[in-house]
Design a protein around this motif. Structure first.
Motif, PDB file in Angstrom:
ATOM      1  N   THR A  18       4.947 -17.605  -2.338  1.00 42.55           N
ATOM      2  CA  THR A  18       5.671 -18.148  -1.192  1.00 42.55           C
ATOM      3  C   THR A  18       6.515 -17.059  -0.538  1.00 42.55           C
ATOM      4  O   THR A  18       7.224 -16.311  -1.220  1.00 42.55           O
ATOM      5  CB  THR A  18       6.579 -19.304  -1.638  1.00 42.55           C
ATOM      6  OG1 THR A  18       5.780 -20.306  -2.273  1.00 42.55           O
ATOM      7  CG2 THR A  18       7.296 -19.922  -0.440  1.00 42.55           C
ATOM      8  N   GLY A  23       5.999 -19.352   4.865  1.00 39.72           N
ATOM      9  CA  GLY A  23       4.873 -20.117   4.340  1.00 39.72           C
ATOM     10  C   GLY A  23       4.422 -19.561   3.003  1.00 39.72           C
ATOM     11  O   GLY A  23       5.039 -18.640   2.455  1.00 39.72           O
ATOM     12  N   PHE A  50      -3.579 -20.493   3.414  1.00 45.95           N
ATOM     13  CA  PHE A  50      -2.172 -20.382   3.821  1.00 45.95           C
ATOM     14  C   PHE A  50      -1.650 -21.766   4.182  1.00 45.95           C
ATOM     15  O   PHE A  50      -2.329 -22.555   4.839  1.00 45.95           O
ATOM     16  CB  PHE A  50      -2.036 -19.441   5.023  1.00 45.95           C
ATOM     17  CG  PHE A  50      -0.616 -19.287   5.512  1.00 45.95           C
ATOM     18  CD1 PHE A  50       0.285 -18.487   4.822  1.00 45.95           C
ATOM     19  CD2 PHE A  50      -0.182 -19.946   6.649  1.00 45.95           C
ATOM     20  CE1 PHE A  50       1.588 -18.357   5.266  1.00 45.95           C
ATOM     21  CE2 PHE A  50       1.113 -19.818   7.106  1.00 45.95           C
ATOM     22  CZ  PHE A  50       2.012 -19.022   6.407  1.00 45.95           C
ATOM     23  N   ASN A  51      -0.430 -22.058   3.713  1.00 49.04           N
ATOM     24  CA  ASN A  51       0.229 -23.335   4.014  1.00 49.04           C
ATOM     25  C   ASN A  51       1.599 -23.031   4.616  1.00 49.04           C
ATOM     26  O   ASN A  51       2.491 -22.510   3.936  1.00 49.04           O
ATOM     27  CB  ASN A  51       0.374 -24.183   2.742  1.00 49.04           C
ATOM     28  CG  ASN A  51       0.822 -25.597   3.039  1.00 49.04           C
ATOM     29  OD1 ASN A  51       1.531 -25.853   4.001  1.00 49.04           O
ATOM     30  ND2 ASN A  51       0.404 -26.536   2.195  1.00 49.04           N
ATOM     31  N   SER A  52       1.749 -23.359   5.891  1.00 51.32           N
ATOM     32  CA  SER A  52       2.998 -23.042   6.586  1.00 51.32           C
ATOM     33  C   SER A  52       4.134 -23.996   6.234  1.00 51.32           C
ATOM     34  O   SER A  52       5.291 -23.767   6.611  1.00 51.32           O
ATOM     35  CB  SER A  52       2.758 -23.082   8.107  1.00 51.32           C
ATOM     36  OG  SER A  52       2.309 -24.369   8.505  1.00 51.32           O
ATOM     37  N   HIS A  53       3.823 -25.097   5.503  1.00 50.71           N
ATOM     38  CA  HIS A  53       4.865 -26.070   5.149  1.00 50.71           C
ATOM     39  C   HIS A  53       5.633 -25.673   3.880  1.00 50.71           C
ATOM     40  O   HIS A  53       6.713 -26.212   3.618  1.00 50.71           O
ATOM     41  CB  HIS A  53       4.236 -27.455   4.948  1.00 50.71           C
ATOM     42  CG  HIS A  53       3.581 -28.002   6.178  1.00 50.71           C
ATOM     43  ND1 HIS A  53       4.273 -28.376   7.304  1.00 50.71           N
ATOM     44  CD2 HIS A  53       2.264 -28.206   6.454  1.00 50.71           C
ATOM     45  CE1 HIS A  53       3.438 -28.808   8.221  1.00 50.71           C
ATOM     46  NE2 HIS A  53       2.189 -28.714   7.731  1.00 50.71           N
ATOM     47  N   LYS A  55       7.883 -23.407   2.455  1.00 52.09           N
ATOM     48  CA  LYS A  55       8.780 -22.326   2.874  1.00 52.09           C
ATOM     49  C   LYS A  55       9.957 -22.114   1.935  1.00 52.09           C
ATOM     50  O   LYS A  55      10.719 -21.166   2.094  1.00 52.09           O
ATOM     51  CB  LYS A  55       9.311 -22.619   4.285  1.00 52.09           C
ATOM     52  CG  LYS A  55       8.233 -22.723   5.342  1.00 52.09           C
ATOM     53  CD  LYS A  55       8.825 -22.982   6.723  1.00 52.09           C
ATOM     54  CE  LYS A  55       7.747 -23.065   7.783  1.00 52.09           C
ATOM     55  NZ  LYS A  55       8.302 -23.301   9.135  1.00 52.09           N
ATOM     56  N   TRP A 315       9.123 -29.290  -2.465  1.00 54.27           N
ATOM     57  CA  TRP A 315       8.277 -28.104  -2.451  1.00 54.27           C
ATOM     58  C   TRP A 315       7.388 -28.070  -3.687  1.00 54.27           C
ATOM     59  O   TRP A 315       7.592 -28.826  -4.638  1.00 54.27           O
ATOM     60  CB  TRP A 315       9.116 -26.818  -2.370  1.00 54.27           C
ATOM     61  CG  TRP A 315      10.185 -26.679  -3.439  1.00 54.27           C
ATOM     62  CD1 TRP A 315      11.399 -27.294  -3.477  1.00 54.27           C
ATOM     63  CD2 TRP A 315      10.100 -25.907  -4.644  1.00 54.27           C
ATOM     64  NE1 TRP A 315      12.089 -26.946  -4.589  1.00 54.27           N
ATOM     65  CE2 TRP A 315      11.319 -26.073  -5.331  1.00 54.27           C
ATOM     66  CE3 TRP A 315       9.134 -25.060  -5.169  1.00 54.27           C
ATOM     67  CZ2 TRP A 315      11.599 -25.451  -6.540  1.00 54.27           C
ATOM     68  CZ3 TRP A 315       9.400 -24.428  -6.380  1.00 54.27           C
ATOM     69  CH2 TRP A 315      10.629 -24.637  -7.038  1.00 54.27           C
TER      70      TRP A 315
END
Length: 321
Positions: A18, A23, A50-53, A55, A315
């Motif tokens: 992360t 992301g 890739f996961n932009s959520h 963070k 998360w």
């Protein structure tokens, strides 16, 4: 500081890296496969997404940078934040940029981040030294057709030869023979009696020999059918051990400094129907509480989407507990 080098190092050992405030880069193992149209073989590899959520700072990247650079954790976090500001600025101007050995990040028409992974590197350590290769196609069917054509041509030629060599038999017209001709025939028959008798005797011997050999073979076959094969040593018993499925993907509801607060949140999640868990305190002395644990990244992401509707701060933790 260029942090993509440190991200690349961590992707060899971890399934999720992360970048706080930006992301997360996720890896999933893809089995070896064959591309049938090109006869190309590809070894197993780690596929990067890739996961932009995702963070929230899980501390993995910052601790790694601090250890390599021999600096403090706070300085590493500051360096990451500075790099993220630069990335966002590049995206606003050029709408795309490339992270070496990781992939390309770009903005689509709806201003959403799109990730294209790099094909130049394989992060699966077990596939080190294995490269893709192309195997020439095996032309078995072509050879088979050629063989069939050859035998068909040979058969046609044989039939043609047989047709050409057909002998036409005409009935013999018997004529009256004189007594002298019959007398000559009798003399010839008597002279040939010796050789004919020997030939009949030889045929009789061969027939008797064939009968004896047939009887012997029949007895041997009966003995083989009646034979019993015994195995003195029995095979060892095979014991199968069923292992439970590993749940390595965990959705974290929060980490609390007060254990009583962690227990209250845990109880509330159980009442809400979640398979909540409490795990051991982390190295910062915080008490984490989990919504639940999942076997695959896809299951965890599906659950995360629903949980974010009520708790956007939840998360993903990827770790074997």
């Amino acid at each position: 500081m260029k942090i993509e080098h440190y991200i690349s190092q961590l992707l060899y050992r971890h399934q999720c890296v992360t970048v706080p405030g930006f992301g997360a880069f996720l890896t999933e193992i893809q089995s070896a496969h064959l591309h049938e149209n090109t006869n190309s073989f590809y070894p197993p590899k780690k596929v990067i997404s890739f996961n932009s959520h995702l963070k929230n700072n899980d501390g993995l990247l910052a601790n790694h940078i601090a250890q390599i650079e021999k600096s403090t954790y706070e300085n590493a976090v500051a360096s990451i934040e500075s790099e993220v500001v630069i990335w966002n600025s590049i995206l606003q101007v050029n709408e795309k940029f490339t992270l070496k050995n990781i992939g390309e990040l770009s903005l689509n028409s709806e201003k959403n981040l799109v990730f294209t992974p790099s094909e130049n590197i394989n992060y699966l350590k077990e596939s080190f030294g294995l490269n893709s290769f192309v195997s020439p196609a095996i032309k078995r069917e072509q050879y088979k057709q050629e063989a069939e054509t050859f035998y068909k041509e040979e058969f046609v030629e044989e039939v043609a030869v047989e047709e050409k060599e057909t002998i036409a038999f005409e009935p013999e017209v018997r004529k009256k023979r004189s007594y002298l001709k019959y007398a000559a025939i009798i003399v010839l028959a008597l002279s040939a009696t010796g050789s004919i008798g020997f030939k009949l005797y030889q045929d009789h011997i061969d027939q008797e020999t064939l009968l004896v050999e047939t009887a012997v073979q029949k007895q041997v076959q009966n003995k083989i059918q009646e034979a019993t094969f015994l195995i003195d040593n029995t095979l060892p018993t095979v014991t199968l051990t069923v292992t439970s499925e590993k749940l390595s993907y965990h959705i974290v509801a929060g980490a609390f400094r007060n254990e009583e607060n962690a227990q209250n949140v845990y109880n509330d999640l159980l009442k809400s129907g979640f398979k909540a868990r409490r795990i051991a305190p982390n190295k910062h002395g915080l008490f984490p509480v989990l919504y639940g644990s999942y076997a695959t990244n896809a299951e965890a992401q599906e659950a995360m989407t629903k949980i974010h509707e009520t708790n956007p701060d939840a998360w993903l933790l990827v770790k074997a507990l």
